[in-house]
Write an enzyme that holds these catalytic residues in place. Structure first.
Site, PDB file in Angstrom:
ATOM      1  N   HIS A  71       0.853  -1.194   0.000  1.00  0.00           N
ATOM      2  CA  HIS A  71       0.000   0.000   0.000  1.00  0.00           C
ATOM      3  C   HIS A  71       0.888   1.242   0.000  1.00  0.00           C
ATOM      4  O   HIS A  71       1.298   1.731   1.054  1.00  0.00           O
ATOM      5  CB  HIS A  71      -0.910  -0.018   1.236  1.00  0.00           C
ATOM      6  CG  HIS A  71      -1.966   1.050   1.232  1.00  0.00           C
ATOM      7  ND1 HIS A  71      -3.308   0.751   1.091  1.00  0.00           N
ATOM      8  CD2 HIS A  71      -1.901   2.390   1.377  1.00  0.00           C
ATOM      9  CE1 HIS A  71      -4.012   1.873   1.143  1.00  0.00           C
ATOM     10  NE2 HIS A  71      -3.174   2.892   1.326  1.00  0.00           N
ATOM     11  N   HIS A 118       1.356   5.020  -2.249  1.00  0.00           N
ATOM     12  CA  HIS A 118       0.914   5.945  -3.293  1.00  0.00           C
ATOM     13  C   HIS A 118       2.137   6.545  -3.971  1.00  0.00           C
ATOM     14  O   HIS A 118       3.000   7.114  -3.293  1.00  0.00           O
ATOM     15  CB  HIS A 118       0.040   7.042  -2.692  1.00  0.00           C
ATOM     16  CG  HIS A 118      -1.245   6.539  -2.132  1.00  0.00           C
ATOM     17  ND1 HIS A 118      -2.402   6.461  -2.879  1.00  0.00           N
ATOM     18  CD2 HIS A 118      -1.564   6.064  -0.898  1.00  0.00           C
ATOM     19  CE1 HIS A 118      -3.386   5.970  -2.129  1.00  0.00           C
ATOM     20  NE2 HIS A 118      -2.894   5.721  -0.925  1.00  0.00           N
ATOM     21  N   GLU A 173     -10.862   3.783   7.228  1.00  0.00           N
ATOM     22  CA  GLU A 173      -9.800   4.657   7.719  1.00  0.00           C
ATOM     23  C   GLU A 173     -10.460   5.882   8.347  1.00  0.00           C
ATOM     24  O   GLU A 173     -10.473   6.048   9.562  1.00  0.00           O
ATOM     25  CB  GLU A 173      -8.868   5.084   6.586  1.00  0.00           C
ATOM     26  CG  GLU A 173      -7.765   6.039   7.019  1.00  0.00           C
ATOM     27  CD  GLU A 173      -7.017   6.669   5.853  1.00  0.00           C
ATOM     28  OE1 GLU A 173      -5.919   7.194   6.084  1.00  0.00           O
ATOM     29  OE2 GLU A 173      -7.540   6.665   4.712  1.00  0.00           O
ATOM     30  N   ASP A 229       1.963   3.996   3.092  1.00  0.00           N
ATOM     31  CA  ASP A 229       0.971   4.925   2.554  1.00  0.00           C
ATOM     32  C   ASP A 229       1.629   6.080   1.794  1.00  0.00           C
ATOM     33  O   ASP A 229       1.768   6.030   0.581  1.00  0.00           O
ATOM     34  CB  ASP A 229       0.075   5.432   3.696  1.00  0.00           C
ATOM     35  CG  ASP A 229      -1.297   5.882   3.245  1.00  0.00           C
ATOM     36  OD1 ASP A 229      -1.659   5.621   2.090  1.00  0.00           O
ATOM     37  OD2 ASP A 229      -2.033   6.474   4.066  1.00  0.00           O
ATOM     38  N   ASP A 230       2.011   7.148   2.489  1.00  0.00           N
ATOM     39  CA  ASP A 230       2.693   8.315   1.909  1.00  0.00           C
ATOM     40  C   ASP A 230       3.884   8.647   2.817  1.00  0.00           C
ATOM     41  O   ASP A 230       3.858   9.647   3.543  1.00  0.00           O
ATOM     42  CB  ASP A 230       1.751   9.521   1.841  1.00  0.00           C
ATOM     43  CG  ASP A 230       0.473   9.214   1.067  1.00  0.00           C
ATOM     44  OD1 ASP A 230       0.560   9.059  -0.164  1.00  0.00           O
ATOM     45  OD2 ASP A 230      -0.602   9.150   1.695  1.00  0.00           O
ATOM     46  N   HIS A 243      -9.656   1.289  -0.608  1.00  0.00           N
ATOM     47  CA  HIS A 243      -9.552   1.970   0.676  1.00  0.00           C
ATOM     48  C   HIS A 243     -10.908   1.932   1.380  1.00  0.00           C
ATOM     49  O   HIS A 243     -11.949   2.189   0.766  1.00  0.00           O
ATOM     50  CB  HIS A 243      -9.168   3.437   0.483  1.00  0.00           C
ATOM     51  CG  HIS A 243      -7.750   3.662   0.060  1.00  0.00           C
ATOM     52  ND1 HIS A 243      -7.183   3.038  -1.024  1.00  0.00           N
ATOM     53  CD2 HIS A 243      -6.787   4.472   0.587  1.00  0.00           C
ATOM     54  CE1 HIS A 243      -5.924   3.459  -1.149  1.00  0.00           C
ATOM     55  NE2 HIS A 243      -5.663   4.325  -0.192  1.00  0.00           N
TER      56      HIS A 243
END
Length: 333
Positions: A15, A17, A198, A276-277, A195
């Site tokens: 996962h 981005h 969250e 994630d980021d 997604h």
């Protein structure tokens, strides 16, 4: 418990981005080449500057302004994968979006995909890291855009573009509104993730399972609020792409000790770990592993287990899966 530094273990990440993983130094260098002044994007230490979710999105979009075409995306893939490899990642799956790469235009999208694939091949040759890509719809762009994204994704489905998912504003519309888009992607043989759970609660996860039929859920951590849903995840073998550092940075949970990843795992849910980021959340895969060991006592055997789960759930061909699993097994202390 093994005393091996968990940060040094080989890792599988599902996962991530692409734009959100852009190293700050890479974005700064592109901006300099283009003569762009990215005021407010970086703090005094050279990291991405933001304090709340609104500013996070603003900084994110400002940083992306230097990603103008396929060549920048090729270089971005190489930079992101070099960083992942340095953090011990041996296999990764990365989100890309047709609405961002070419603005939904089929010809431009194909050019972006070719550049992204070239970047992945270059990184594999340089660093030995395997990468696959998950094409995504942006939820807040609506169902029509999602169906267009699914059709574009179906056209490039193959060795490197192996999955389809959905990100964006989780509170926008219902999962059922996107069922057709996911059916198009599934018919093309793409792996399915989305997604959910969250920002929104367990009902978000349940609706996604009901209507989009994914094998994996991005985040999904708020399923912990519903014992029945936790049991459903166990019974159906749904794999969660959990991003603890991201969840803490965005205040989904106040701290690592309150994060439910360990409780979900002990309940029998198949969890994996991702970032994630990462540069936005001041984390990387080494840090995630070290924090999991510190807060929950996870040892090398636990990390080996979650990596096996991740690799079994990966959207890749059997030969790649077997090769990476053998590599993980060979690296066990």
């Amino acid at each position: 418990m093994s005393h091996t530094d968990p940060g040094l273990l080989p890792k599988v990440e599902l996962h991530l981005h692409l734009e959100g993983a852009a190293p700050p130094d890479f974005i700064r260098a592109l901006a300099a080449e283009q003569g762009m002044a990215l005021e407010g994007v970086f703090d005094a230490g050279g990291q991405y500057a933001w304090t709340d979710f609104a500013q996070f999105l603003k900084t994110y979009h400002r940083a992306c302004e230097v990603l103008r075409g396929p060549e920048e995306f090729r270089r971005l893939v190489e930079a992101v994968l070099a960083q992942s490899a340095a953090d011990g990642v041996v296999y990764t799956e990365i989100f890309i979006a047709p609405d961002i790469c070419g603005g939904g235009d089929p010809v431009a999208w194909a050019e972006y995909v070719a550049a992204i694939v070239e970047g992945a091949q270059s990184a594999r040759a340089a660093h030995g890291i395997e990468a696959r890509f998950i094409s995504t719809a942006v939820r807040n762009f609506g169902p029509d855009a999602a169906e267009r994204a699914a059709r574009l994704s179906a056209e490039v489905a193959g060795d490197r573009i192996t999955g389809f998912g959905m990100g964006g504003e989780e509170r926008h519309l219902r999962a059922a509104d996107f069922a057709r888009a996911f059916a198009i992607a599934r018919e093309a043989g793409l792996g399915i993730t989305s997604h959910a759970g969250e920002v929104c609660g367990p009902e978000s996860v349940a609706e996604t399972l009901d209507h989009l039929r994914p094998s994996r859920i991005g985040h999904g951590v708020r399923a912990i609020e519903s014992p029945d849903l936790v049991q459903r995840l166990v019974d159906e073998g749904i794999v969660l792409e959990v991003n603890p550092g991201s969840n803490v940075a965005l205040s989904v949970y106040p701290g690592w000790d309150s994060h439910p990843i360990d409780r979900l795992r002990k309940a029998g849910v198949q969890v994996t770990v991702s970032t994630d980021d990462p540069p936005y959340f001041h984390t990387d895969m080494k840090h995630e592993y070290r924090m999991l060991a510190h807060h929950f006592g996870w040892a090398a055997e636990d990390f080996a287990d979650i990596n096996r789960i991740a690799m079994q759930a990966a959207f890749c061909d059997p030969q790649t899966r077997s090769a990476v699993l053998a590599r993980l097994e060979g690296a066990r202390p």
